[in-house]
Design an enzyme around this catalytic site. Sequence first.
Site, PDB file in Angstrom:
ATOM      1  N   ASP A  10      -3.299 -14.022 -16.222  1.00 58.97           N
ATOM      2  CA  ASP A  10      -4.592 -14.489 -15.914  1.00 58.97           C
ATOM      3  C   ASP A  10      -4.696 -16.021 -16.134  1.00 58.97           C
ATOM      4  O   ASP A  10      -4.623 -16.461 -17.306  1.00 58.97           O
ATOM      5  CB  ASP A  10      -5.732 -14.188 -16.975  1.00 58.97           C
ATOM      6  CG  ASP A  10      -7.124 -14.766 -16.671  1.00 58.97           C
ATOM      7  OD1 ASP A  10      -7.498 -14.794 -15.374  1.00 58.97           O
ATOM      8  OD2 ASP A  10      -7.894 -14.654 -17.397  1.00 58.97           O
TER       9      ASP A  10
ATOM     10  N   GLU B 241      -3.756 -13.216 -10.759  1.00 55.76           N
ATOM     11  CA  GLU B 241      -5.245 -13.347 -10.280  1.00 55.76           C
ATOM     12  C   GLU B 241      -5.049 -14.713  -9.255  1.00 55.76           C
ATOM     13  O   GLU B 241      -4.337 -15.490  -9.332  1.00 55.76           O
ATOM     14  CB  GLU B 241      -6.311 -13.647 -11.309  1.00 55.76           C
ATOM     15  CG  GLU B 241      -7.580 -13.610 -10.551  1.00 55.76           C
ATOM     16  CD  GLU B 241      -8.587 -13.882 -11.895  1.00 55.76           C
ATOM     17  OE1 GLU B 241      -9.225 -12.673 -11.904  1.00 55.76           O
ATOM     18  OE2 GLU B 241      -8.839 -14.722 -12.094  1.00 55.76           O
TER      19      GLU B 241
ATOM     20  N   ASP C 263      -8.987 -13.590 -22.588  1.00 53.51           N
ATOM     21  CA  ASP C 263      -8.078 -13.938 -21.372  1.00 53.51           C
ATOM     22  C   ASP C 263      -7.069 -12.898 -21.310  1.00 53.51           C
ATOM     23  O   ASP C 263      -6.241 -12.657 -20.253  1.00 53.51           O
ATOM     24  CB  ASP C 263      -7.493 -15.344 -21.497  1.00 53.51           C
ATOM     25  CG  ASP C 263      -8.777 -16.339 -21.392  1.00 53.51           C
ATOM     26  OD1 ASP C 263      -8.911 -16.883 -20.413  1.00 53.51           O
ATOM     27  OD2 ASP C 263      -9.081 -16.887 -22.647  1.00 53.51           O
TER      28      ASP C 263
END
Length: 174
Positions: free
Chosen positions: A8, A67, A139
Site C-alpha cells: 500500500d 495498489e 496501512d
Amino acid sequence: MTLILGIDPGSRITGFGVVQQTPRGCVYVASGCIRTGAGELAERLQIVYRGVREVIQTYGPVTMGIEKVFMAKNADSALKLGQARGAAIVAGAEEGMEIAEYTATQVKQAVVGTGAANKEQVQMMVMHMLKLTSKPQIDASDALAIAICHAHTRSSLLPHGLGAARSRGGRLRL
C-alpha cells in the site's frame, strides 16, 4: 505454497503485508509500515525503495500486488503517491518479482465483497481471514488486503494460463 507481498504505497507511510497462499487460503506471515519521515521527497522515495527491498530479501515473496494510483483531489499528492509506487515497483522488479496492480475497489471487492467498503471494514475482514488476534496498523492492513486480493486473482488465473494476463516488464494488467 507461494509467498505474496502486498504494498500500500505512500510517500510518508508505505504499508506492506506478506501472506502465504495455500490451498486452504492465505496465512499471515508479516506486516508493517515503512515510515519515511518528513525529509525531501528524493530521500523519502529512497527509504521506500530500500524498505521494500529489505522486506523482499527478508521474507522471500515471489510475487507482489500493489495498489494503483487513483486521481485524488490534490494533484501534487497523486504525483507523490505515483512516485512512491514507482519506487516500490522498481524494488520488486529488481528482485525479479511478478508484479500486479489493483484498484482500491478491486481490493475491497476481493476482501469485503463490496467495492464501497471503508478502511475499518477492510481491516476487520483481513483480521478474520488471516485469523489475527490484534488489529494491524491501517496501512499494513491495506497491504495485507492487497496481498489477499492478489492471491485470489492468482488462484483464479492460474488454471487458465497466467501467461495470458502478462504484459511488458512482468507486470500483470488485470
